[in-house]
Design a protein around this motif. Structure first.
Motif, PDB file in Angstrom:
ATOM      1  N   PHE A  81       0.849  -1.193   0.000  1.00 16.02           N
ATOM      2  CA  PHE A  81       0.000   0.000   0.000  1.00 16.02           C
ATOM      3  C   PHE A  81       0.878   1.234   0.000  1.00 16.02           C
ATOM      4  CE2 PHE A  81      -2.900  -3.001   2.227  1.00 16.02           C
ATOM      5  CZ  PHE A  81      -3.944  -2.951   1.336  1.00 16.02           C
ATOM      6  N   VAL A 120       2.338  -5.232   2.996  1.00 11.13           N
ATOM      7  CA  VAL A 120       1.512  -5.996   3.929  1.00 11.13           C
ATOM      8  C   VAL A 120       1.682  -7.492   3.696  1.00 11.13           C
ATOM      9  CG1 VAL A 120      -0.861  -6.501   4.602  1.00 11.13           C
ATOM     10  CG2 VAL A 120      -0.150  -4.147   4.233  1.00 11.13           C
ATOM     11  N   GLU A 171     -13.651 -13.974   9.961  1.00  8.56           N
ATOM     12  CA  GLU A 171     -14.034 -13.957  11.381  1.00  8.56           C
ATOM     13  C   GLU A 171     -15.544 -13.830  11.562  1.00  8.56           C
ATOM     14  OE1 GLU A 171     -11.610 -11.682  13.991  1.00  8.56           O
ATOM     15  OE2 GLU A 171     -10.102 -11.326  12.461  1.00  8.56           O
ATOM     16  N   LEU A 213       3.913   0.528   2.355  1.00  7.30           N
ATOM     17  CA  LEU A 213       3.780  -0.472   3.408  1.00  7.30           C
ATOM     18  C   LEU A 213       3.515  -1.821   2.737  1.00  7.30           C
ATOM     19  CD1 LEU A 213       3.356  -1.229   6.448  1.00  7.30           C
ATOM     20  CD2 LEU A 213       0.924  -0.812   6.046  1.00  7.30           C
ATOM     21  N   ARG A 230       4.325  -8.521   8.844  1.00  2.65           N
ATOM     22  CA  ARG A 230       5.439  -7.633   8.456  1.00  2.65           C
ATOM     23  C   ARG A 230       6.606  -8.372   7.803  1.00  2.65           C
ATOM     24  NH1 ARG A 230       2.605  -3.555  10.979  1.00  2.65           N
ATOM     25  NH2 ARG A 230       0.971  -4.233   9.620  1.00  2.65           N
ATOM     26  N   HIS A 241      -9.387 -15.778  14.746  1.00  4.78           N
ATOM     27  CA  HIS A 241      -8.334 -15.597  15.758  1.00  4.78           C
ATOM     28  C   HIS A 241      -8.302 -16.776  16.704  1.00  4.78           C
ATOM     29  CE1 HIS A 241      -8.312 -11.036  15.216  1.00  4.78           C
ATOM     30  NE2 HIS A 241      -7.107 -11.473  14.958  1.00  4.78           N
ATOM     31  N   GLN A 255     -16.045  -9.206   7.611  1.00  3.74           N
ATOM     32  CA  GLN A 255     -15.718  -9.164   9.045  1.00  3.74           C
ATOM     33  C   GLN A 255     -16.863  -8.533   9.853  1.00  3.74           C
ATOM     34  OE1 GLN A 255     -11.683  -7.921   9.509  1.00  3.74           O
ATOM     35  NE2 GLN A 255     -11.583  -8.481  11.665  1.00  3.74           N
ATOM     36  N   PRO A 258      -1.861 -12.964  13.894  1.00  2.00           N
ATOM     37  CA  PRO A 258      -2.080 -11.797  14.743  1.00  2.00           C
ATOM     38  C   PRO A 258      -2.853 -10.700  14.006  1.00  2.00           C
ATOM     39  CG  PRO A 258       0.255 -12.018  14.169  1.00  2.00           C
ATOM     40  CD  PRO A 258      -0.424 -13.239  13.681  1.00  2.00           C
ATOM     41  N   SER A 259      -3.535  -9.885  14.768  1.00  2.30           N
ATOM     42  CA  SER A 259      -4.315  -8.796  14.179  1.00  2.30           C
ATOM     43  C   SER A 259      -3.415  -7.889  13.349  1.00  2.30           C
ATOM     44  CB  SER A 259      -4.989  -7.999  15.294  1.00  2.30           C
ATOM     45  OG  SER A 259      -5.747  -6.967  14.739  1.00  2.30           O
ATOM     46  N   GLY A 260      -3.875  -7.585  12.151  1.00  2.00           N
ATOM     47  CA  GLY A 260      -3.122  -6.686  11.291  1.00  2.00           C
ATOM     48  C   GLY A 260      -2.085  -7.367  10.428  1.00  2.00           C
ATOM     49  N   CYS A 261      -2.068  -8.722  10.426  1.00  2.00           N
ATOM     50  CA  CYS A 261      -1.024  -9.410   9.653  1.00  2.00           C
ATOM     51  C   CYS A 261      -1.400  -9.529   8.178  1.00  2.00           C
ATOM     52  CB  CYS A 261      -0.737 -10.795  10.244  1.00  2.00           C
ATOM     53  SG  CYS A 261      -2.052 -11.981   9.978  1.00  2.00           S
ATOM     54  N   GLY A 262      -2.649  -9.245   7.835  1.00  2.00           N
ATOM     55  CA  GLY A 262      -3.007  -9.238   6.418  1.00  2.00           C
ATOM     56  C   GLY A 262      -3.997 -10.313   6.007  1.00  2.00           C
ATOM     57  N   LYS A 263      -4.734 -10.873   6.952  1.00  2.00           N
ATOM     58  CA  LYS A 263      -5.692 -11.941   6.623  1.00  2.00           C
ATOM     59  C   LYS A 263      -6.818 -11.422   5.729  1.00  2.00           C
ATOM     60  CE  LYS A 263      -6.523 -12.579  11.054  1.00  2.00           C
ATOM     61  NZ  LYS A 263      -5.619 -11.579  11.645  1.00  2.00           N
ATOM     62  N   THR A 264      -7.397 -10.308   6.160  1.00  2.00           N
ATOM     63  CA  THR A 264      -8.468  -9.726   5.353  1.00  2.00           C
ATOM     64  C   THR A 264      -7.953  -9.335   3.972  1.00  2.00           C
ATOM     65  OG1 THR A 264      -9.537  -8.888   7.356  1.00  2.00           O
ATOM     66  CG2 THR A 264     -10.174  -7.863   5.294  1.00  2.00           C
ATOM     67  N   THR A 265      -6.727  -8.840   3.945  1.00  2.00           N
ATOM     68  CA  THR A 265      -6.133  -8.437   2.674  1.00  2.00           C
ATOM     69  C   THR A 265      -6.053  -9.621   1.702  1.00  2.00           C
ATOM     70  OG1 THR A 265      -4.867  -6.776   3.860  1.00  2.00           O
ATOM     71  CG2 THR A 265      -4.121  -7.328   1.652  1.00  2.00           C
TER      72      THR A 265
HETATM   73  N1  LIG Z   1      -6.549   0.083   1.952  1.00  2.00           N
HETATM   74  C1  LIG Z   1      -5.468   0.066   2.760  1.00  2.00           C
HETATM   75  N2  LIG Z   1      -4.554   1.056   2.704  1.00  2.00           N
HETATM   76  C2  LIG Z   1      -3.468   1.039   3.492  1.00  2.00           C
HETATM   77  N3  LIG Z   1      -3.196   0.083   4.386  1.00  2.00           N
HETATM   78  C3  LIG Z   1      -4.058  -0.936   4.496  1.00  2.00           C
HETATM   79  C4  LIG Z   1      -5.247  -0.992   3.694  1.00  2.00           C
HETATM   80  N4  LIG Z   1      -5.925  -2.103   4.025  1.00  2.00           N
HETATM   81  C5  LIG Z   1      -5.220  -2.714   4.979  1.00  2.00           C
HETATM   82  N5  LIG Z   1      -4.079  -2.019   5.278  1.00  2.00           N
HETATM   83  C6  LIG Z   1      -3.056  -2.408   6.241  1.00  2.00           C
HETATM   84  O1  LIG Z   1      -2.733  -3.750   5.999  1.00  2.00           O
HETATM   85  C7  LIG Z   1      -2.488  -4.430   7.200  1.00  2.00           C
HETATM   86  C8  LIG Z   1      -3.278  -5.708   7.230  1.00  2.00           C
HETATM   87  O2  LIG Z   1      -4.645  -5.419   7.285  1.00  2.00           O
HETATM   88  P1  LIG Z   1      -5.721  -6.569   7.328  1.00  2.00           P
HETATM   89  O3  LIG Z   1      -7.054  -5.907   7.418  1.00  2.00           O
HETATM   90  O4  LIG Z   1      -5.520  -7.495   6.196  1.00  2.00           O
HETATM   91  O5  LIG Z   1      -5.382  -7.281   8.700  1.00  2.00           O
HETATM   92  P2  LIG Z   1      -6.065  -8.531   9.386  1.00  2.00           P
HETATM   93  O6  LIG Z   1      -5.061  -9.594   9.472  1.00  2.00           O
HETATM   94  O7  LIG Z   1      -7.348  -8.857   8.716  1.00  2.00           O
HETATM   95  O8  LIG Z   1      -6.340  -7.961  10.853  1.00  2.00           O
HETATM   96  P3  LIG Z   1      -7.576  -8.216  11.852  1.00  2.00           P
HETATM   97  O9  LIG Z   1      -7.360  -9.581  12.425  1.00  2.00           O
HETATM   98  O10 LIG Z   1      -7.415  -7.153  12.884  1.00  2.00           O
HETATM   99  O11 LIG Z   1      -8.822  -8.100  11.051  1.00  2.00           O
HETATM  100  C9  LIG Z   1      -2.810  -3.472   8.320  1.00  2.00           C
HETATM  101  O12 LIG Z   1      -1.589  -3.009   8.846  1.00  2.00           O
HETATM  102  C10 LIG Z   1      -3.546  -2.358   7.656  1.00  2.00           C
HETATM  103  O13 LIG Z   1      -3.227  -1.147   8.254  1.00  2.00           O
END
Ligand SMILES: Nc1ncnc2c1ncn2[C@@H]1O[C@H](COP(=O)(O)OP(=O)(O)OP(=O)(O)O)[C@@H](O)[C@H]1O
Ligand SMILES: [Mg+2]
Lengths: 272, 263
Positions: free
Chosen positions: B14, B23, B163, B21, B214, B196, B86, B42-49
């Motif tokens: 991103f 991801v 989730e 960044l 990361r 989770h 989610q 872990p939260s924020g590791c990129g699962k949703t991505t």
């Molecule tokens: N559109 C975007 N622009 C910039 N950064 C993004 C965007 N979408 C997600 N991120 C970043 O990507 C990283 C992963 O986000 P993601 O939503 O995939 O996490 P996650 O594993 O699903 O977390 P959670 O368990 O909290 O839902 C986060 O650090 C987030 O800040």
């Protein structure tokens, strides 16, 4: 048998509770009105507030009872002007909002002018409109339409873009066409914005018609106020003001009722 | 055609004010047809991505993605993907029935066919008495079940779930997990499930993949040996516990590494 009885009773009690809810939502406003009118009465009759500044409420009522015809006739003219202007303004605004929404270039090109349009003072445009459309009702309709158009167009356009990003994602995953997205997502999402603008515009359209009549007219509430002012007939002025406030209130009430029917799901509507 | 989802060397970067960044980097994942795979991390590791890329909501920076041998855009177009977000994301102006009808409407399915299908699906998530209710009249768990019904009403080949039960209490969650297992067994679907909750992941899945952050990538994978339907004995067995501990450890290390990198 018992079930029908329960059913009827259910329907009746639902009706009663509906009436009660309505009463609960309006009675504070009624109480406030009574208090204000009572204070006003006391100010006029006990504290000696002069009649030419503000006549006592009973004098105003008396005037309305004595001379109802001109109030009704002129009130009707203003009502028709405002209603026609409001309707035309709303239809035009929705059309323009839909066009601008689907045409980015035009939207970007016109949005500063829409904002300027929103801030047009009525007094500034009314004389020109009267020159173009004459002294009759047509010019007042146009002024009311202009004052309705800008808020409704701006807020509807804003509403069309207000769909939740996650909901937009949902429609993309469901492979919705752009038209389906407009009809089934963005238009419903825009309705709360649309109705908020309608509330503003409903009162503004009445105000617009009255002010335009003020500048040049041969009928209407504005005209009535002006002629009464020549003779310092303050009860008549205030009776006319009350009628125009009543018209605005009716407009507002109609918009609110329609809103309740159309978007009962929205948090801006009544109790949850 | 035995592979439902194939992700190769996926990278997502991103651009942001603070600089780019990354991801996901070098992210690989294969989900076989009719397989149930959980993704934990872990939260924020990129699962949703990851899910968003598979559903064509996000363009990969680089790498390959195949969904049923198609690129994601084509798979979405053919309505092969169901996505449970989610958050429930129900349309507040539609009642339960109409929310579940939405995918059928958008696909142009005739109402006469669509309504019984939607009703059957609502029955399956146990909300028969609530068809005329609006989303705001439902609890969080019920809303989530409506969202699941909506995602499954088109009977998509591949279901992505982000989730879905995070908002539920432990008991309802167990219920929903059992229900989901039943549904899974009775369809030909493939499920990619983000959670989770390690216990939930093992209970539901054929395979559990643990992600680190990361950049986000898969660091461990565990195959769950229990056949379905899974019995209480299995869930409280020593074998289950060992698996759970291993996964927990991997997750702990991933989260710890993330904290360290952040500080
Ligand atoms: N559109 C975007 N622009 C910039 N950064 C993004 C965007 N979408 C997600 N991120 C970043 O990507 C990283 C992963 O986000 P993601 O939503 O995939 O996490 P996650 O594993 O699903 O977390 P959670 O368990 O909290 O839902 C986060 O650090 C987030 O800040
Ligand atoms: Mg997430």
């Amino acid at each position: 048998m018992t079930t029908t009885v329960v059913g009827e009773r259910g329907a009746l009690s639902a009706k009663i509770s509906k009436a009660r809810k309505f009463f609960h939502s309006v009675w504070p406003a009624i109480i406030i009105a009574i208090i204000v009118i009572a204070l006003w009465y006391v100010a006029s009759n006990v504290w000696g507030l002069p009649k030419y500044i503000l006549p006592s409420p009973d004098l105003i009522l008396q005037e309305a009872i004595d001379n109802p015809n001109s109030l009704i006739r002129n009130g009707w003219v203003t009502f028709v002007e405002a209603a026609a202007g409001f309707s035309i303004g709303v239809v035009a605004a929705v059309f323009v909002a839909l066009v601008l929404d689907s045409w980015r270039f035009l939207e970007k090109g016109t949005s500063p002018y829409l904002v300027i349009g929103l801030n047009i003072p009525i007094v500034a445009i009314a004389p020109a409109v009267i020159i173009w459309f004459g002294f009759g009702m047509a010019s007042k309709v146009v002024v009311a339409a202009v004052l309705t158009f800008f808020p409704v167009a701006i807020y509807t356009l804003k509403g069309l873009k207000a769909a939740d990003r996650r909901e937009v994602d949902l429609f993309r995953v469901l492979s919705a066409s752009r038209f389906q997205e407009l009809i089934k997502l963005r238009m419903p999402s825009s309705l709360p914005f649309f109705f908020a603008a309608l509330r503003v515009a409903s009162a503004a359209s009445v105000l617009a018609a009255v002010v335009a009549e003020f500048i040049q007219a041969n009928a209407g509430i504005g005209y009535l106020i002006l002629t009464a002012a020549y003779t310092n007939d303050t009860p008549r002025i205030w009776a006319a003001v009350a009628v125009s406030a009543g018209i605005a209130l009716v407009f507002y009430g109609i918009v609110t009722l329609v809103e309740r029917r159309v978007i009962p799901w929205h948090s801006s509507v009544g109790d949850r | 055609m035995n592979v439902a989802v194939e992700v190769r060397k996926l990278e997502i970067t991103f651009g942001s004010a603070a600089g780019p960044l990354t991801v996901l980097d070098d992210f690989d994942l294969t989900v076989k047809r009719n397989e149930f795979v959980s993704l934990i991390g872990p939260s924020g590791c990129g699962k949703t991505t990851v899910l968003r890329c598979i559903a064509d909501l996000l363009e990969p920076t680089s790498g390959q993605l195949l969904v049923n041998d198609l690129d994601p855009k084509a798979a979405v177009k053919q309505r092969q993907i169901g996505y449970v977000f989610q958050s429930a994301t129900l349309l507040e102006w539609r009642n339960v029935l109409k929310n579940v009808l939405l995918p059928l409407e958008l696909a142009g399915v005739r109402r006469k066919v669509a309504i019984p299908r939607a009703q059957a699906m609502i029955e399956r998530v146990g909300l028969t008495g609530f068809m005329k209710h609006y989303p705001r009249q439902l609890s969080g768990g019920m809303q989530q079940r409506v969202a699941i019904a909506r995602a499954m009403v088109m009977e998509p080949d591949i279901i992505l779930m982000d989730e879905p039960f995070a908002a539920l209490d432990e008991i309802t969650r167990d219920d929903m997990n059992q229900w989901l297992t039943e549904v899974f067994m009775s369809t030909e679907s493939t499920v990619l499930f983000v959670t989770h909750n390690i216990r939930e992941a093992i209970q539901l899945s054929d395979r559990v993949a643990v992600m680190a952050a990361r950049p986000g990538r898969i660091v461990e994978e565990y195959t769950v040996p229990f056949p379905r339907p899974r019995t209480a004995e299995q869930l409280f067995s020593e074998e289950f516990n060992v698996l759970r501990q291993q996964a927990e450890q991997a997750l702990y290390q991933a989260a710890h590494a993330m904290r360290k990198a952040a500080s």
